[in-house]
Design a protein around this motif. Structure first.
Motif, PDB file in Angstrom:
ATOM      1  N   GLY A 206       0.807  -1.209   0.000  1.00 30.01           N
ATOM      2  CA  GLY A 206       0.000   0.000   0.000  1.00 30.01           C
ATOM      3  C   GLY A 206       0.840   1.258   0.000  1.00 30.01           C
ATOM      4  N   GLY A 227      -9.020  -0.337   5.732  1.00 28.38           N
ATOM      5  CA  GLY A 227      -9.118   0.203   7.085  1.00 28.38           C
ATOM      6  C   GLY A 227      -9.380   1.705   7.107  1.00 28.38           C
ATOM      7  N   THR A 230      -6.211   3.914   6.805  1.00 26.15           N
ATOM      8  CA  THR A 230      -5.721   4.024   5.418  1.00 26.15           C
ATOM      9  C   THR A 230      -6.640   4.944   4.624  1.00 26.15           C
ATOM     10  OG1 THR A 230      -5.059   1.711   5.604  1.00 26.15           O
ATOM     11  CG2 THR A 230      -4.935   2.676   3.429  1.00 26.15           C
ATOM     12  N   MET A 233      -5.787   8.448   5.208  1.00 28.71           N
ATOM     13  CA  MET A 233      -4.549   8.840   4.512  1.00 28.71           C
ATOM     14  C   MET A 233      -4.840   9.112   3.039  1.00 28.71           C
ATOM     15  SD  MET A 233      -1.794   6.378   6.395  1.00 28.71           S
ATOM     16  CE  MET A 233      -1.198   5.702   4.905  1.00 28.71           C
ATOM     17  N   MET A 249     -14.819   1.567   4.647  1.00 28.47           N
ATOM     18  CA  MET A 249     -13.817   1.337   5.689  1.00 28.47           C
ATOM     19  C   MET A 249     -14.329   0.428   6.815  1.00 28.47           C
ATOM     20  SD  MET A 249     -12.291   5.200   5.462  1.00 28.47           S
ATOM     21  CE  MET A 249     -13.870   5.989   5.604  1.00 28.47           C
ATOM     22  N   GLU A 385     -12.205  -1.295  16.199  1.00 31.04           N
ATOM     23  CA  GLU A 385     -12.375  -2.473  15.348  1.00 31.04           C
ATOM     24  C   GLU A 385     -11.242  -3.462  15.629  1.00 31.04           C
ATOM     25  OE1 GLU A 385     -11.552  -2.276  11.084  1.00 31.04           O
ATOM     26  OE2 GLU A 385     -13.456  -3.293  10.709  1.00 31.04           O
ATOM     27  N   PHE A 387     -11.493  -6.823  14.203  1.00 24.08           N
ATOM     28  CA  PHE A 387     -11.454  -7.518  12.913  1.00 24.08           C
ATOM     29  C   PHE A 387     -10.892  -8.918  13.037  1.00 24.08           C
ATOM     30  CE2 PHE A 387     -10.721  -7.458   8.170  1.00 24.08           C
ATOM     31  CZ  PHE A 387     -12.030  -7.190   7.868  1.00 24.08           C
ATOM     32  N   LEU A 413     -21.185   1.159  10.012  1.00 23.32           N
ATOM     33  CA  LEU A 413     -21.264   0.330   8.805  1.00 23.32           C
ATOM     34  C   LEU A 413     -22.572  -0.457   8.731  1.00 23.32           C
ATOM     35  CD1 LEU A 413     -19.812  -0.385   6.250  1.00 23.32           C
ATOM     36  CD2 LEU A 413     -18.491  -2.101   7.481  1.00 23.32           C
TER      37      LEU A 413
HETATM   38  P1  NAD Z   1      -5.749  -1.763   4.699  1.00 26.60           P
HETATM   39  O1  NAD Z   1      -6.328  -0.409   4.809  1.00 26.60           O
HETATM   40  O2  NAD Z   1      -4.515  -2.077   5.439  1.00 26.60           O
HETATM   41  O3  NAD Z   1      -5.434  -2.132   3.179  1.00 26.60           O
HETATM   42  C1  NAD Z   1      -6.413  -2.064   2.170  1.00 26.60           C
HETATM   43  C2  NAD Z   1      -5.739  -1.837   0.832  1.00 26.60           C
HETATM   44  O4  NAD Z   1      -5.173  -0.530   0.842  1.00 26.60           O
HETATM   45  C3  NAD Z   1      -4.599  -2.804   0.530  1.00 26.60           C
HETATM   46  O5  NAD Z   1      -4.599  -3.109  -0.842  1.00 26.60           O
HETATM   47  C4  NAD Z   1      -3.364  -1.974   0.896  1.00 26.60           C
HETATM   48  O6  NAD Z   1      -2.197  -2.379   0.238  1.00 26.60           O
HETATM   49  C5  NAD Z   1      -3.811  -0.603   0.454  1.00 26.60           C
HETATM   50  N1  NAD Z   1      -3.096   0.517   1.098  1.00 26.60           N
HETATM   51  C6  NAD Z   1      -2.510   0.553   2.309  1.00 26.60           C
HETATM   52  N2  NAD Z   1      -1.944   1.756   2.521  1.00 26.60           N
HETATM   53  C7  NAD Z   1      -2.185   2.502   1.419  1.00 26.60           C
HETATM   54  C8  NAD Z   1      -1.861   3.829   1.037  1.00 26.60           C
HETATM   55  N3  NAD Z   1      -1.164   4.643   1.828  1.00 26.60           N
HETATM   56  N4  NAD Z   1      -2.272   4.283  -0.162  1.00 26.60           N
HETATM   57  C9  NAD Z   1      -2.988   3.470  -0.977  1.00 26.60           C
HETATM   58  N5  NAD Z   1      -3.317   2.199  -0.670  1.00 26.60           N
HETATM   59  C10 NAD Z   1      -2.916   1.724   0.511  1.00 26.60           C
HETATM   60  O7  NAD Z   1      -6.925  -2.763   5.089  1.00 26.60           O
HETATM   61  P2  NAD Z   1      -6.844  -4.325   5.222  1.00 26.60           P
HETATM   62  O8  NAD Z   1      -6.127  -4.649   6.484  1.00 26.60           O
HETATM   63  O9  NAD Z   1      -6.385  -4.899   3.937  1.00 26.60           O
HETATM   64  O10 NAD Z   1      -8.398  -4.692   5.370  1.00 26.60           O
HETATM   65  C11 NAD Z   1      -9.066  -4.715   6.587  1.00 26.60           C
HETATM   66  C12 NAD Z   1      -9.932  -3.481   6.742  1.00 26.60           C
HETATM   67  O11 NAD Z   1     -10.802  -3.363   5.641  1.00 26.60           O
HETATM   68  C13 NAD Z   1     -10.827  -3.559   7.963  1.00 26.60           C
HETATM   69  O12 NAD Z   1     -10.787  -2.315   8.613  1.00 26.60           O
HETATM   70  C14 NAD Z   1     -12.210  -3.814   7.377  1.00 26.60           C
HETATM   71  O13 NAD Z   1     -13.280  -3.363   8.168  1.00 26.60           O
HETATM   72  C15 NAD Z   1     -12.117  -3.076   6.095  1.00 26.60           C
HETATM   73  N6  NAD Z   1     -13.115  -3.547   5.140  1.00 26.60           N
HETATM   74  C16 NAD Z   1     -14.168  -2.735   4.856  1.00 26.60           C
HETATM   75  C17 NAD Z   1     -15.158  -3.168   3.981  1.00 26.60           C
HETATM   76  C18 NAD Z   1     -16.338  -2.292   3.641  1.00 26.60           C
HETATM   77  O14 NAD Z   1     -17.044  -2.604   2.696  1.00 26.60           O
HETATM   78  N7  NAD Z   1     -16.579  -1.226   4.376  1.00 26.60           N
HETATM   79  C19 NAD Z   1     -15.038  -4.420   3.377  1.00 26.60           C
HETATM   80  C20 NAD Z   1     -13.948  -5.217   3.703  1.00 26.60           C
HETATM   81  C21 NAD Z   1     -12.975  -4.771   4.575  1.00 26.60           C
END
Ligand code: NAD
Length: 482
Positions: A206, A227, A230, A233, A249, A385, A387, A413
């Motif tokens: 990411g 998340g 993220t 950001m 998120m 959260e 998770f 959510l």
């Molecule tokens: P994450 O935010 O760590 O990563 C998600 C994606 O973002 C990954 O592909 C990652 O590589 C990318 N990423 C990370 N930093 C980034 C940056 N600075 N710029 C651009 N992209 C970046 O989340 P995760 O750990 O992969 O997933 C878990 C989270 O996702 C939990 O909080 C969960 O609740 C959420 N989620 C939400 C839904 C929804 O529909 N609301 C669905 C599924 C999961």
């Protein structure tokens, strides 16, 4: 060992820097391959390919775009077993779940938008007798689609399908933790002859690949699921460029159980909502709000049902609970359980590694489903959260208090209500500050409805017409008729 490389302009290419990350199998705690650790130049290549493909793809009749989506869906369907086992190995989730639910739902996403684009409605307004107004909806160009690890193919197709159905091209950045099904999707798209550059898939972290996609000025639309930190950001990074963004998120979802719904079916459903996919679904009900008059009995039945969940090798047919996605996440969930304990929470079951695991899985990232009680609604366990397979039981006195506790987090959510009182269900549905409210069910989805959270859970709705509209730019044409 399986090597996963990028899919750019219709071909599979190694990352320019030649760097790779280990691709772990969480159930055994060891790598089973590696995945491209792409950087800005790889993302730039993918964006250039998407830009070059845009003019032809956006001019293609909707019917032709629809056919590609249907062909891709059919291709995945014909390889269902390969996709299901790839998803299970990559994520640690039971193969039965991947086969019955998540791969079929990914297929449904592609089919849904293949159909929806053929039935797109337009808008026109007659202003008195003086003018006719109509709204032209044009695709926005190259879309950046960023997805998480918990339902990797389902959430990626949820973005790719509407984006390309309306004529955009895209660069997708799947989670670096679970890249395999995205890789298979790239193969399927190539096999059905999708024009090169329409869908590009760049793997990597990411902070490098994801951030480069977000930052590039040629990408005017970002759809992100992941998340909340993220998401914040990304929102900050794109604000000065005024990009359009959908941010899906995290959540801290309540399952609200009233005394009149006490039954084996409710116990079953609440356990499912707490622990499906090891609690790693953004929609999982991790706060179980129970009417005080049934708290004792309902809790006892919850514990009994939770202890009966079969934990084991995700590739075994009988397994109901698999592994968490990574060692870091495993440690994070264990730390959250320690916080609950330190804050005075009583652990009713679970709390650490399961007592026994198959030999193959002895180093896997397993945590037994954990139920906690005795913590106030405002404590960290009930606010942040986690998770993972951790749920907390919170008693409430009456409907007003249930609403207050349910709404009392930064997230919004999804909520589920369990009651046989119809009027109460509708009152709560109105009062709860969540993007989705389920009544006597959980995780049922009709793709025609908007999806997404409020507060810290989401920005912009996706789903149905809203998803297609999100990926278009409306233009009003006002023509004088007099
Ligand atoms: P994450 O935010 O760590 O990563 C998600 C994606 O973002 C990954 O592909 C990652 O590589 C990318 N990423 C990370 N930093 C980034 C940056 N600075 N710029 C651009 N992209 C970046 O989340 P995760 O750990 O992969 O997933 C878990 C989270 O996702 C939990 O909080 C969960 O609740 C959420 N989620 C939400 C839904 C929804 O529909 N609301 C669905 C599924 C999961």
């Amino acid at each position: 060992m399986k090597r996963i490389v990028n899919f750019i302009n219709g071909t599979f290419v190694e990352p320019r820097g030649g760097r790779f990350l280990p691709n772990m199998e969480p159930a055994i705690g060891a790598p089973y391959g590696d995945v491209a650790d792409s950087e800005e130049p790889d993302v730039a290549d993918a964006i250039a390919a998407a830009e070059a493909a845009f003019a032809d793809w956006s001019r293609l009749p909707a019917e032709r775009r629809s056919r590609y989506l249907t062909a891709a869906a059919d291709r995945i369907e014909s390889q269902l077993e390969a996709f299901a086992s790839a998803e299970s190995i990559d994520t640690g989730k039971p193969i039965t779940r991947a086969r019955a639910l998540e791969i079929p739902r990914a297929i449904a996403n592609l089919k849904f938008f293949a159909g929806a684009i053929l039935h797109e409605r337009g808008e026109a307004y007659i202003t008195d007798r003086s003018a006719v107004n109509y709204v032209l909806r044009r695709p926005r160009g190259v879309c950046g689609l960023i997805s998480p690890w918990n339902m990797p193919l389902y959430l990626l197709t949820w973005k790719i399908a509407p984006a390309i159905a309306v004529g955009n091209t895209c660069v997708a950045k799947p989670s670096e933790l679970t890249p395999m099904t995205a890789h298979l999707l790239g193969q399927a798209l190539r096999d059905v002859g999708l024009p090169p550059g329409v869908v590009n898939i760049v793997h990597g972290q990411g902070s490098s690949a994801g951030a480069a996609l977000v930052a590039d000025r040629r990408v005017r639309t970002i759809s992100f699921t992941g998340g909340t930190r993220t998401g914040a950001m990304i929102a900050a990074a794109i604000a000065p460029q005024f990009k359009k963004a959908a941010l899906e998120m995290g959540g801290k979802n309540p399952a609200i159980v009233f005394a009149d719904s006490m039954s084996a079916a409710t116990v079953d459903a609440v356990v499912k909502s707490a622990f499906s996919n090891q609690g790693q679904i953004c929609l999982c009900g991790s706060r179980i709000l129970v009417e005080a008059s049934i708290e004792r009995e309902f809790t006892a039945r919850l514990v009994e049902r939770t202890l009966a969940l079969r934990i084991g090798d995700p590739l075994e047919e009988a397994t109901e609970q698999g592994a968490l996605v990574s060692h870091a996440h495993y440690e994070k969930v264990l730390a959250a359980i320690a916080v609950a304990r330190d804050d005075g929470g009583e652990l009713l079951c679970g709390g650490g590694r399961p007592a026994s695991l198959p030999h193959r899985c002895r180093n896997g990232y397993f945590i037994a489903p954990t139920l906690i009680r005795g913590l106030g609604a405002g404590c960290r366990t009930n606010q942040e959260e986690i998770f993972g397979p951790v749920a907390s039981i919170i008693p409430f006195g009456d409907e007003r208090e249930a609403i207050e506790i349910a709404n009392g987090t930064a997230y919004g959510l999804a909520a589920s209500i369990w009651t046989n009182d119809l009027a109460r269900a509708h009152r709560l549905a109105e009062a709860l500050e969540f993007g989705t409210v389920w009544v006597n069910c959980w995780l049922l989805r009709d793709l025609r409805t908007p999806f997404g959270g409020v507060k810290n859970s989401g920005m912009e709705r996706e789903g149905g017409d809203e998803a297609m509209r999100f990926f278009t730019e409306p233009k009003t044409v006002c023509a004088k008729t007099e």
